[in-house]
Design a protein around this motif. Structure first.
Motif, PDB file in Angstrom:
ATOM      1  N   GLN A 254       0.732  -1.674  -0.228  1.00  0.00           N
ATOM      2  CA  GLN A 254       0.237  -0.161   0.226  1.00  0.00           C
ATOM      3  C   GLN A 254       0.502   1.282  -0.026  1.00  0.00           C
ATOM      4  O   GLN A 254       1.824   1.511   0.757  1.00  0.00           O
ATOM      5  CB  GLN A 254      -0.816   0.050   1.023  1.00  0.00           C
ATOM      6  CG  GLN A 254      -1.477  -1.558   1.732  1.00  0.00           C
ATOM      7  CD  GLN A 254      -2.778  -1.590   0.542  1.00  0.00           C
ATOM      8  OE1 GLN A 254      -3.352  -0.673   0.207  1.00  0.00           O
ATOM      9  NE2 GLN A 254      -3.088  -3.000   0.088  1.00  0.00           N
TER      10      GLN A 254
ATOM     11  N   TYR B 216       0.732   5.589   0.256  1.00  0.00           N
ATOM     12  CA  TYR B 216      -0.515   5.933   1.619  1.00  0.00           C
ATOM     13  C   TYR B 216       0.882   8.060   0.993  1.00  0.00           C
ATOM     14  O   TYR B 216       1.487   7.782   2.196  1.00  0.00           O
ATOM     15  CB  TYR B 216       0.262   5.912   3.360  1.00  0.00           C
ATOM     16  CG  TYR B 216      -1.078   4.898   3.305  1.00  0.00           C
ATOM     17  CD1 TYR B 216      -2.177   4.619   3.741  1.00  0.00           C
ATOM     18  CD2 TYR B 216      -0.320   3.640   3.405  1.00  0.00           C
ATOM     19  CE1 TYR B 216      -3.295   3.975   4.476  1.00  0.00           C
ATOM     20  CE2 TYR B 216      -1.293   2.250   3.786  1.00  0.00           C
ATOM     21  CZ  TYR B 216      -2.321   2.958   4.144  1.00  0.00           C
ATOM     22  OH  TYR B 216      -3.171   1.819   4.593  1.00  0.00           O
TER      23      TYR B 216
ATOM     24  N   THR C 298      -5.503  13.154   0.850  1.00  0.00           N
ATOM     25  CA  THR C 298      -5.262  12.334   1.684  1.00  0.00           C
ATOM     26  C   THR C 298      -5.386  11.201   0.755  1.00  0.00           C
ATOM     27  O   THR C 298      -6.800  10.633   0.690  1.00  0.00           O
ATOM     28  CB  THR C 298      -5.092  11.943   3.024  1.00  0.00           C
ATOM     29  OG1 THR C 298      -6.353  11.565   3.792  1.00  0.00           O
ATOM     30  CG2 THR C 298      -4.413  12.546   3.928  1.00  0.00           C
TER      31      THR C 298
ATOM     32  N   LYS D 168      -5.580   6.242  -0.485  1.00  0.00           N
ATOM     33  CA  LYS D 168      -4.108   5.550   0.100  1.00  0.00           C
ATOM     34  C   LYS D 168      -4.581   4.024  -2.054  1.00  0.00           C
ATOM     35  O   LYS D 168      -4.906   4.526  -2.855  1.00  0.00           O
ATOM     36  CB  LYS D 168      -4.627   4.093   0.575  1.00  0.00           C
ATOM     37  CG  LYS D 168      -4.062   2.914   0.731  1.00  0.00           C
ATOM     38  CD  LYS D 168      -4.670   1.791   1.492  1.00  0.00           C
ATOM     39  CE  LYS D 168      -5.961   1.560   0.728  1.00  0.00           C
ATOM     40  NZ  LYS D 168      -6.094   0.161   2.354  1.00  0.00           N
TER      41      LYS D 168
END
Length: 138
Positions: free
Chosen positions: A96, A98, A105, A107
């Motif tokens: 992942q 981020y 924000t 992912k």
């Protein structure tokens, strides 16, 4: 909604069967990547035959950076001032990324990262497919 769910389920199945470890993906992530196509959850696909902007990805330990660059005919790159930093994390057997900017924000999930191929799934269910950029040959 059902199509999106089935698409994500199929993507997870494909990832599970790919047998590539997240550690291996992380090792193959750095480099210059040229977008080839985007696959949307509804099954449509957008092809990119020529891209004037390349993604440069760098990973240093527990932090990464993605920056847009423009390849020049002499083999150099014009580098933008904007960069997106990310934190790579291995969660539930997947890699992942981020991201955090002053504006948002999000992912992304790395589905595949080999020496010449990169596939990334974003939060909207779009799969971005990249190939390793090679300099212009005339």
């Amino acid at each position: 909604m059902l199509k999106k769910f089935l698409f994500i389920l199929a993507t997870v199945f494909i990832v599970a069967c790919s047998q590539q470890s997240p550690d291996e993906q992380l090792q193959n992530l750095p480099g210059y990547w040229e977008i080839e196509s985007v696959e949307f959850p509804d099954g449509t696909k957008k092809e990119y035959n020529l891209s004037t902007t390349i993604d440069f990805i760098e990973v240093n330990g527990t932090e990464g950076m993605r920056k847009k660059v423009n390849p020049q005919l002499d083999g150099t790159f014009k580098v933008s001032k904007d960069a997106e930093t990310f934190i790579p994390k291995i969660e539930q057997d997947s890699l992942q990324l981020y991201y955090k900017t002053p504006f948002d924000t999000w992912k992304e999930t790395v589905l595949l990262a080999k020496d010449s191929t990169l596939h990334v799934l974003n939060k909207d269910g779009n799969i971005y497919k990249y190939k390793k950029f090679s300099t212009f040959n005339f």
